[in-house]
Each structure stands twice: as structure tokens, then as C-alpha cells.
Design an enzyme around this catalytic site. Structure first.
Site, PDB file in Angstrom:
ATOM      1  N   ARG A  15       0.804  -1.231   0.000  1.00 46.25           N
ATOM      2  CA  ARG A  15       0.000   0.000   0.000  1.00 46.25           C
ATOM      3  C   ARG A  15       0.834   1.276   0.000  1.00 46.25           C
ATOM      4  O   ARG A  15       0.395   2.322   0.446  1.00 46.25           O
ATOM      5  CB  ARG A  15      -0.968   0.048   1.171  1.00 46.25           C
ATOM      6  CG  ARG A  15      -1.954  -1.087   1.161  1.00 46.25           C
ATOM      7  CD  ARG A  15      -3.121  -0.833   2.081  1.00 46.25           C
ATOM      8  NE  ARG A  15      -3.982  -1.972   2.078  1.00 46.25           N
ATOM      9  CZ  ARG A  15      -3.802  -3.049   2.850  1.00 46.25           C
ATOM     10  NH1 ARG A  15      -2.777  -3.097   3.678  1.00 46.25           N
ATOM     11  NH2 ARG A  15      -4.636  -4.051   2.779  1.00 46.25           N
ATOM     12  N   LYS A  54       2.359  11.305 -10.801  1.00 47.93           N
ATOM     13  CA  LYS A  54       1.478  10.402 -11.561  1.00 47.93           C
ATOM     14  C   LYS A  54       2.290   9.170 -11.902  1.00 47.93           C
ATOM     15  O   LYS A  54       3.368   9.273 -12.485  1.00 47.93           O
ATOM     16  CB  LYS A  54       1.027  11.063 -12.864  1.00 47.93           C
ATOM     17  CG  LYS A  54      -0.220  11.886 -12.735  1.00 47.93           C
ATOM     18  CD  LYS A  54      -0.758  12.161 -14.128  1.00 47.93           C
ATOM     19  CE  LYS A  54      -1.916  13.099 -14.103  1.00 47.93           C
ATOM     20  NZ  LYS A  54      -2.424  13.366 -15.463  1.00 47.93           N
ATOM     21  N   GLU A  87       7.713  17.847 -25.307  1.00 48.14           N
ATOM     22  CA  GLU A  87       7.019  17.989 -24.022  1.00 48.14           C
ATOM     23  C   GLU A  87       7.424  19.314 -23.351  1.00 48.14           C
ATOM     24  O   GLU A  87       6.622  19.948 -22.669  1.00 48.14           O
ATOM     25  CB  GLU A  87       7.358  16.783 -23.140  1.00 48.14           C
ATOM     26  CG  GLU A  87       6.376  16.465 -22.051  1.00 48.14           C
ATOM     27  CD  GLU A  87       5.209  15.572 -22.459  1.00 48.14           C
ATOM     28  OE1 GLU A  87       4.071  16.058 -22.394  1.00 48.14           O
ATOM     29  OE2 GLU A  87       5.409  14.399 -22.824  1.00 48.14           O
ATOM     30  N   LYS A 145       5.931  22.904 -14.113  1.00 46.92           N
ATOM     31  CA  LYS A 145       5.064  21.777 -13.746  1.00 46.92           C
ATOM     32  C   LYS A 145       4.745  21.834 -12.256  1.00 46.92           C
ATOM     33  O   LYS A 145       3.606  21.602 -11.845  1.00 46.92           O
ATOM     34  CB  LYS A 145       5.713  20.430 -14.110  1.00 46.92           C
ATOM     35  CG  LYS A 145       4.778  19.265 -13.794  1.00 46.92           C
ATOM     36  CD  LYS A 145       5.076  18.013 -14.556  1.00 46.92           C
ATOM     37  CE  LYS A 145       4.049  16.926 -14.227  1.00 46.92           C
ATOM     38  NZ  LYS A 145       4.331  15.653 -14.867  1.00 46.92           N
ATOM     39  N   GLU A 188      -5.494  16.560 -10.203  1.00 51.38           N
ATOM     40  CA  GLU A 188      -6.101  16.896 -11.494  1.00 51.38           C
ATOM     41  C   GLU A 188      -7.612  17.061 -11.443  1.00 51.38           C
ATOM     42  O   GLU A 188      -8.350  16.458 -12.206  1.00 51.38           O
ATOM     43  CB  GLU A 188      -5.713  15.853 -12.554  1.00 51.38           C
ATOM     44  CG  GLU A 188      -5.875  16.387 -13.961  1.00 51.38           C
ATOM     45  CD  GLU A 188      -5.321  15.455 -15.034  1.00 51.38           C
ATOM     46  OE1 GLU A 188      -4.191  14.981 -14.873  1.00 51.38           O
ATOM     47  OE2 GLU A 188      -6.041  15.221 -16.010  1.00 51.38           O
ATOM     48  N   ARG A 239      -4.576  21.209 -13.421  1.00 56.45           N
ATOM     49  CA  ARG A 239      -3.553  20.239 -13.843  1.00 56.45           C
ATOM     50  C   ARG A 239      -3.896  19.606 -15.190  1.00 56.45           C
ATOM     51  O   ARG A 239      -3.009  19.152 -15.923  1.00 56.45           O
ATOM     52  CB  ARG A 239      -3.341  19.161 -12.767  1.00 56.45           C
ATOM     53  CG  ARG A 239      -2.205  18.220 -13.124  1.00 56.45           C
ATOM     54  CD  ARG A 239      -1.740  17.326 -11.998  1.00 56.45           C
ATOM     55  NE  ARG A 239      -0.631  16.500 -12.468  1.00 56.45           N
ATOM     56  CZ  ARG A 239       0.130  15.749 -11.699  1.00 56.45           C
ATOM     57  NH1 ARG A 239      -0.079  15.680 -10.411  1.00 56.45           N
ATOM     58  NH2 ARG A 239       1.116  15.030 -12.216  1.00 56.45           N
ATOM     59  N   ASN A 262      -2.272  18.189 -20.029  1.00 50.76           N
ATOM     60  CA  ASN A 262      -2.613  17.177 -21.034  1.00 50.76           C
ATOM     61  C   ASN A 262      -2.750  17.763 -22.437  1.00 50.76           C
ATOM     62  O   ASN A 262      -3.215  17.081 -23.345  1.00 50.76           O
ATOM     63  CB  ASN A 262      -3.932  16.481 -20.674  1.00 50.76           C
ATOM     64  CG  ASN A 262      -3.798  15.670 -19.413  1.00 50.76           C
ATOM     65  OD1 ASN A 262      -2.735  15.112 -19.153  1.00 50.76           O
ATOM     66  ND2 ASN A 262      -4.845  15.633 -18.609  1.00 50.76           N
ATOM     67  N   HIS A 315      -2.355  15.663 -25.497  1.00 52.20           N
ATOM     68  CA  HIS A 315      -2.199  14.283 -25.055  1.00 52.20           C
ATOM     69  C   HIS A 315      -3.360  13.360 -25.423  1.00 52.20           C
ATOM     70  O   HIS A 315      -3.146  12.176 -25.622  1.00 52.20           O
ATOM     71  CB  HIS A 315      -1.969  14.222 -23.542  1.00 52.20           C
ATOM     72  CG  HIS A 315      -0.531  14.470 -23.179  1.00 52.20           C
ATOM     73  ND1 HIS A 315       0.103  15.660 -23.444  1.00 52.20           N
ATOM     74  CD2 HIS A 315       0.402  13.672 -22.600  1.00 52.20           C
ATOM     75  CE1 HIS A 315       1.359  15.591 -23.018  1.00 52.20           C
ATOM     76  NE2 HIS A 315       1.564  14.388 -22.507  1.00 52.20           N
ATOM     77  N   HIS A 331      -2.102  10.307 -27.277  1.00 59.07           N
ATOM     78  CA  HIS A 331      -2.235   8.933 -26.780  1.00 59.07           C
ATOM     79  C   HIS A 331      -2.930   8.049 -27.816  1.00 59.07           C
ATOM     80  O   HIS A 331      -2.560   6.889 -28.008  1.00 59.07           O
ATOM     81  CB  HIS A 331      -3.047   8.908 -25.482  1.00 59.07           C
ATOM     82  CG  HIS A 331      -2.264   9.393 -24.294  1.00 59.07           C
ATOM     83  ND1 HIS A 331      -2.873   9.791 -23.127  1.00 59.07           N
ATOM     84  CD2 HIS A 331      -0.938   9.540 -24.105  1.00 59.07           C
ATOM     85  CE1 HIS A 331      -1.930  10.165 -22.272  1.00 59.07           C
ATOM     86  NE2 HIS A 331      -0.762  10.025 -22.841  1.00 59.07           N
TER      87      HIS A 331
END
Ligand SMILES: NC(=O)c1ccc[n+]([C@@H]2O[C@H](COP(=O)([O-])OP(=O)(O)OC[C@H]3O[C@@H](n4cnc5c(N)ncnc54)[C@H](O)[C@@H]3O)[C@@H](O)[C@H]2O)c1
Ligand SMILES: [Zn+2]
Length: 360
Positions: free
Chosen positions: A120, A142, A184, A226, A236, A240, A244, A247, A251
Site C-alpha cells: 500500500r 502520476k 514535451e 510543472k 487533477e 492540472r 494534457n 495528449h 495517446h
């Protein structure tokens, strides 16, 4: 010279150290002593840097293990993640031990997710070695792996205890991967840092020549940008999401080409052009936006269009899997102008199809 950026969140705080040579673990020695350490790397980066990382760690710790995974985005999957957990189990790692990533964004994301899920949550330190990971993936907590259905669908928020950047590792990074990181980096300028775009343009020659003083400045600025966003919105729920930019398109491009044709940053660069085109189609930005974006990206030899035609409808179908889609109405990051990105809700698919079609 070492640069330090502090990341301060409601529940934790850590530093990003940017060094021009060496890893300089002495800066974080209190986090290294009296615990087992597992370095997670891959079969491309480990032969280059594992020995020096181990020897730089050795004054502070003698119980150092390493686990080497196959290289590549296609291995950012459940098998690799499970193999890390098996390795931790075999070596009796417990909550007081530490993981260290050593590699690009793929290794950073997977190590972070293994650290988030083992017992955990155990501590981890990011040692990013690609430009993309140094300006983005290693910062902000992330972590995750891909699912067959799409990128990063499995994951957790788990902040590292420190990020150690050694810019001299970039001397072995393949040029294409370096360019991918620049894609990026430029993203931050398009989101909310127009002055940074001007700085990059003014220094484009030195950056492309890998002038490490400039690169270290570039990384430090990106980490700062960032950090400012993550500090306002760690999980997010708002701002935040701006990170993206490009993205959702990117993606889908990566997934449809099975991660083989475009690197992450290359796909994001094309995705940002698609987002610019869509912003124009929706009359939300000035007409020149796409051209302006393309000029900046081309300055760094980044592709601005798909090299082979892809069925627009197949891309949109993949975009539906994005975590931000409700009833086929997409939530996307668009731009009013360079440096003014915003979240646009309820974008209909017809307009997205048009934008994609016009970008190939
Ligand atoms: N967590 C986040 O916030 C975040 C943000 C951006 C991207 N990412 C993730 O990062 C990944 C992309 O990262 P990437 O572009 O670093 O890809 P990558 O990790 O696959 O690295 C690219 C290639 O460069 C090699 N490499 C890395 N450092 C090297 C070095 N110093 N010398 C020689 N070779 C080296 C790698 O082994 C790999 O072959 C994606 O999976 C993406 O989802 C995550
Ligand atoms: Zn990215």
C-alpha cells in the site's frame, strides 16, 4: 552547479535536484541510510548508468539490489509491474525500504506504480535519464502502466521522496528521444509560458547542440512550471488537466500505431497541432494559431503532421476511452493563443474528426 526546485504539496514536500555531472546522492543521504534499496532500470539504461549509480550510492548504503526490465513502452504493462512486485517479495522488501527508478518515463512511471502498490505504498526516488522524464514524467506523482485498451489506464498518484537529475546522462540519449523531450518542454510554453517559447527559440541552436548549461536551464524551468501547476491541483480536478495539452490526440496516435511509429513527445507534438486546428475550427482562437505552433515545433525538427494517414474515426474511437469523455462529448485542452490554454468541455466528435482530417 546544482539547481534545486522544491515541490510543496498539502501532505508532503520534496526536492528536484538538477546536476550537471554525477548523481550527487549526498544531497539526499538521510533518505538512503538504514534501508534496503532496489534500483529498477531497463536493459538499455542499466549497462550505461547502473554501475555509477551503485557506486555513488555505496557510501550511504550497502544493501543495494537491482531489477532490470526489457526496454520499451510495450513493456509498460502488468507483467513488468508484477515482476517488480515479485522481486520485492523475493527480497523481503517492506514498508521501510526504498525503490529508485533509473531510466526514461516508462521506468519512472512503472517504478512509481510499483512503489504505490507494494504494501500500500513505499518510498521511491526518481532518477530520470531521458529529457522527457527530466522535464515531465518524473515530477508530480502520476505513476502507472498501460492497459491493452489504452495508455496509463492503470495507475495511482504517489509522490517521490526526491528527483535526482543528472543532465550528463543526456549525452547518450538517442537524438530522436531528445527531440521527443523537447516536444514535451515546448508544451509548457504553449500552455501558459509564452516567454519560455521565446527563450527556447532564441536558444534553439544551443539546445539542439546539447549545450548542457542551456539544457539544465531548460529542465529547471520546465520542472518549475510543472511544479507550479501540480502544487495548485495535485489530483487533477482542475488546472492540472492543462498539462494534457495534445495528449488525448497523442495517446490515441500512440495506441493506434502500437507505440512503434511515434515516440511519446512526437505524438504529443502532432496532438498539439490537432488541438490548435480544433481551436481554430471552433472559432476559439486566432486563425494563425496552427501555423505559429507548427513554426515553433519545426524549429526543433518536430513533426507537425501524421506521416501516414490514419482513419480519423479510429482515432476518435480511441479518444473516447480517455478519462475525460462523457456521453461522447469530449473534454479537451485547447488554446486561445500561444500561452493561453484552457479546458473546453462538450466538444462534439464531428469537429474533432474535421481537425484530425485536416492534420494529415
Ligand atoms: N507520469 C507523468 O506525469 C508522465 C508525463 C509524461 C510522460 N509520461 C510517460 O513517460 C513515458 C515516455 O517517457 P520517455 O520518452 O522517457 O520514454 P522511455 O522511457 O521509453 O525512454 C525512451 C528511450 O530512451 C532510452 N533511454 C532513456 N534514457 C537514456 C539515456 N540516458 N541514454 C540512452 N538511452 C536512454 C530508454 O531506454 C528508451 O529506449 C510514457 O510512457 C509516458 O506515458 C509520464
Ligand atoms: Zn506527456
Amino acid at each position: 552547479m546544482m539547481k534545486i526546485i522544491n515541490v510543496k504539496l498539502s501532505h508532503c514536500e520534496y526536492d528536484i535536484f538538477i546536476n550537471d555531472s554525477g548523481f550527487n546522492f549526498e544531497a539526499i543521504q538521510s533518505k538512503l541510510i538504514n534501508r534496503k534499496i532496489a534500483i529498477i532500470s531497463n536493459d538499455v539504461v542499466a549497462p550505461l548508468y547502473l554501475d555509477s549509480v551503485q557506486s555513488e550510492l555505496s557510501p550511504f548504503n550497502s544493501e543495494i539490489f537491482s531489477h532490470i526490465l526489457p526496454d520499451g513502452e510495450q513493456f509498460k504493462n502488468q507483467d513488468s509491474w508484477l515482476s517488480i512486485l515479485d522481486f520485492l517479495a523475493e527480497n523481503n522488501f517492506n514498508r521501510s525500504d526504498l525503490l529508485i527508478s533509473l531510466g526514461g518515463g516508462v521506468i519512472c512511471d512503472m517504478t512509481g506504480f510499483a512503489a504505490a502498490s507494494w504494501m500500500r505504498g513505499i518510498d521511491f526516488i526518481q532518477v530520470p535519464t531521458s529529457l522527457l522524464a527530466q522535464v515531465d514524467a518524473s515530477v508530480g506523482g502520476k505513476t502507472g502502466i498501460n492497459h491493452l485498451k489504452g495508455k496509463n489506464l492503470i495507475g495511482a498518484f504517489h509522490q517521490p521522496k526526491a528527483v535526482i537529475i543528472n543532465t550528463s546522462t543526456l549525452t547518450t540519449l538517442p537524438n530522436r528521444e531528445f527531440k521527443s523531450g523537447l516536444g514535451e518542454a515546448i508544451k509548457y510554453g504553449f500552455i501558459n509560458q509564452p516567454n519560455f517559447i521565446q527563450w527556447m527559440d532564441a536558444n534553439s541552436y544551443g539546445i539542439k547542440q546539447l549545450d548542457l548549461a542551456l539544457i539544465s536551464e531548460l529542465i529547471s524551468q520546465c520542472c518549475q512550471f510543472k511544479t507550479e501547476i501540480v502544487q495548485q491541483d495535485e489530483k487533477e480536478s482542475g488546472i492540472r488537466a492543462l498539462l494534457n495539452l495534445g495528449h488525448t490526440f497523442g495517446h490515441a496516435i500512440e495506441t493506434i500505431t502500437q507505440y512503434k511509429q511515434y515516440s511519446h513527445g512526437e505524438a504529443v507534438a502532432i496532438g498539439m497541432v490537432m488541438a490548435a486546428e480544433l481551436s481554430v475550427i471552433l472559432n476559439l482562437s486566432n486563425k494563425n494559431l496552427r501555423k505559429e505552433l507548427e513554426n515553433h515545433l519545426q524549429d526543433f525538427n518536430l513533426q507537425t503532421k501524421l506521416s501516414k494517414k490514419i482513419e480519423a474515426s479510429s482515432l476518435v474511437e480511441l479518444m473516447r476511452l480517455d478519462k475525460k469523455v462523457i456521453n461522447r462529448k469530449h473534454r479537451l485542452i485547447l488554446m486561445k493563443s500561444i500561452g493561453k490554454a484552457f479546458i473546453q468541455k462538450n466538444v462534439c466528435e464531428e469537429k474533432i474528426l474535421k481537425a484530425i482530417t485536416q492534420c494529415q
